[in-house]
Design an enzyme around this catalytic site. Structure first.
Site, PDB file in Angstrom:
ATOM      1  CG  ASN A 240      -6.748  -1.260  -3.580  1.00 31.82           C
ATOM      2  OD1 ASN A 240      -6.582  -0.175  -3.815  1.00 31.82           O
ATOM      3  ND2 ASN A 240      -7.322  -2.167  -4.382  1.00 31.82           N
TER       4      ASN A 240
ATOM      5  N   GLY B 253     -17.398 -14.202   0.471  1.00 34.74           N
ATOM      6  CA  GLY B 253     -18.212 -13.353  -0.264  1.00 34.74           C
ATOM      7  C   GLY B 253     -19.313 -12.915   0.820  1.00 34.74           C
ATOM      8  CB  ALA B 254     -22.962 -12.572   0.094  1.00 32.01           C
TER       9      ALA B 254
ATOM     10  CG  ASP C 284      -7.714  -5.719  -2.380  1.00 27.15           C
ATOM     11  OD1 ASP C 284      -6.974  -6.648  -2.639  1.00 27.15           O
ATOM     12  OD2 ASP C 284      -7.670  -4.966  -3.493  1.00 27.15           O
TER      13      ASP C 284
ATOM     14  CG  ASP D 209      -9.628  -0.475  -6.897  1.00 25.24           C
ATOM     15  OD1 ASP D 209      -8.898  -1.580  -7.151  1.00 25.24           O
ATOM     16  OD2 ASP D 209     -10.777  -0.152  -7.771  1.00 25.24           O
TER      17      ASP D 209
END
Length: 337
Positions: A56, A249-250, A279, A315
Site C-alpha cells: 500500500n 486518527g480523526a 498506510d 486499501d
C-alpha cells in the site's frame, strides 16, 4: 526539488553516512483481497484486489512520482501473479520479489457488517509471505541500494524468516547509509504485545523515522521510559530516532523532533472506508520527506493522502497522484475543469 531527490535532514544512524540515490525499498506480505458486499455466510459477490501494508505504501509513493521497489514473496499461483501484475501496473518495481513454488499466496477477506465496521479474515498461515527470507532483501540491496527503507511491525510478526529478513534490512541500511522508517503497525492476531516489544525496542535505536499510533508507542520503548506521549517521544529521540510521528486518527497527526513538536489536524472528508488510511498517511509523509520538506510539510501531505484513502473504498485504490493533491483544497462541490 524533484520527487526522486533523497531526504537529507536526518540525524540518525543511516543519515550519518549520507543517503543513497537508489529507490525506496519496502517488503512484506501482500495478499489477494476479497471484499464482500455483506455477511460472508450469506454469499453474494466479492470484489478481487490485493492488499498489504507495505505494498500500500509502495503504491502510494509510486503514484506520487517516487521510484519504489517491493521485495516480498508470493506463491507460484494465479493469486501471486495478480499481486505482481497489480504492483507492476502501479509502477512499483518487483524485480527483487521472490516466487515460492512451495507455498501459496495469502488470502484476505473483508466482511462489511456496519457502515463503520468491517470484519477481516486472514488466511496466511504457511503462505509464501510467511517464508520470506533475508536473501530476497539482499537481492534488493544488490540491485540498487535504497535511499530509504520502509519497515513495518507486521513483517517480523509473520515468522522467523520474515523477522530475519527485516533484521538483515536494518543491517544493510546501516552499511549503505539508507534512511530507515519504521511503522509500528501492531497486529495482535500475529503476535503478542510482549513479543512485539522485545523486537521493536531493539530496532528503535536504528530507526530514523518512527511512526506509530498513540497506543503503539510503548511497544518501541523499555518499560518505565515515559508515562505520556511527550516523555515517550523524548526518550525515542534520545535513543537516536530523528523523527517520532504519532498518528492520531480523526485528530490528525503530530511529529516530534529535536527542534520541537508540530501538529496537523485531519482533513475533513466524507469517510467511506478507513482501511488503508494509515498506510496512505505514511506514503504521504515519506513522499514529502523524500522531497526534502520539513516536518510540517510532511505532516500536511500525510494527512492529505490519508484523507484521500478514507474517502475511497479499498486499501490503496484511492491513493492520489501528485497532480491530485490540491483537490482537497478545492471548495466543496467545485467542478474542476
Amino acid at each position: 526539488m524533484t520527487a526522486d531527490q533523497p531526504a537529507t535532514r536526518h540525524g540518525g544512524a543511516g543519515a550519518a553516512r549520507g543517503p543513497r540515490p537508489g529507490p525506496v525499498l519496502t517488503f512484506g506480505e501482500t495478499m489477494v483481497a476479497l471484499r464482500g458486499s455483506g455477511p460472508l455466510k450469506l454469499g453474494g459477490t466479492m470484489a478481487v484486489s490485493v492488499a498489504g501494508a507495505e505494498s500500500n505504501v509502495a503504491i502510494g509513493l509510486a503514484r506520487l512520482g517516487h521510484s519504489v521497489r517491493w521485495a516480498g514473496a508470493v506463491g507460484d499461483d494465479e493469486a501471486g501473479r495478480l499481486v505482481l501484475r497489480t504492483l507492476r501496473a502501479e509502477a512499483v518495481d518487483v524485480s527483487a520479489a521472490a516466487v515460492d513454488a512451495g507455498a501459496p499466496t495469502g488470502l484476505l477477506l473483508f466482511e462489511p457488517r456496519l457502515p463503520q465496521a468491517t470484519r477481516v479474515h486472514y488466511y496466511r498461515s504457511g503462505s509464501a509471505g510467511s517464508r520470506l527470507s533475508p536473501e530476497t532483501v539482499e537481492r534488493a540491496f544488490a540491485t540498487a541500494p535504497p535511499r530509504l527503507v520502509h519497515l513495518t511491525g507486521i513483517t517480523p510478526a509473520l515468522g522467523p524468516g520474515p523477522r530475519a529478513a527485516a533484521e538483515r534490512a536494518l543491517c544493510l541500511a546501516r552499511e549503505h547509509g539508507s534512511v530507515v522508517c519504521l511503522d509500528v503497525n501492531f497486529r495482535s492476531r500475529l503476535w503478542s504485545a510482549a513479543v512485539a516489544a522485545e523486537v521493536l525496542r531493539a530496532w528503535a535505536p536504528r530507526v530514523d523515522v518512527l511512526i506509530a499510533s498513540d497506543d503503539e508507542l510503548p511497544l518501541a520503548l523499555p518499560e518505565g521510559a515515559g508515562a505520556d506521549r511527550s516523555a515517550r517521544a523524548e526518550w525515542l529521540l534520545a535513543s537516536g530516532v530523528a523523527e517520532v510521528v504519532v498518528k492520531l486518527g480523526a485528530d490528525g497527526a503530530l511529529v516530534r523532533t529535536a527542534d520541537g513538536q508540530t501538529h496537523r489536524p485531519a482533513r475533513p472528508v466524507r469517510a467511506v472506508d478507513p482501511v488503508g488510511a494509515g498506510d496512505a498517511f505514511v506514503a504521504g509523509y515519506l513522499s514529502a520527506l523524500l522531497d526534502g520538506a520539513g516536518p510540517a510539510a510532511c505532516l500536511e501531505r500525510g494527512v492529505t493522502t490519508g484523507a484521500f484513502a478514507v474517502a475511497a473504498h479499498g486499501d490503496w485504490e484511492g491513493a492520489p497522484t501528485r497532480a491530485e493533491l490540491p483537490l482537497l483544497a478545492a471548495e466543496s462541490g467545485t467542478v474542476l475543469r
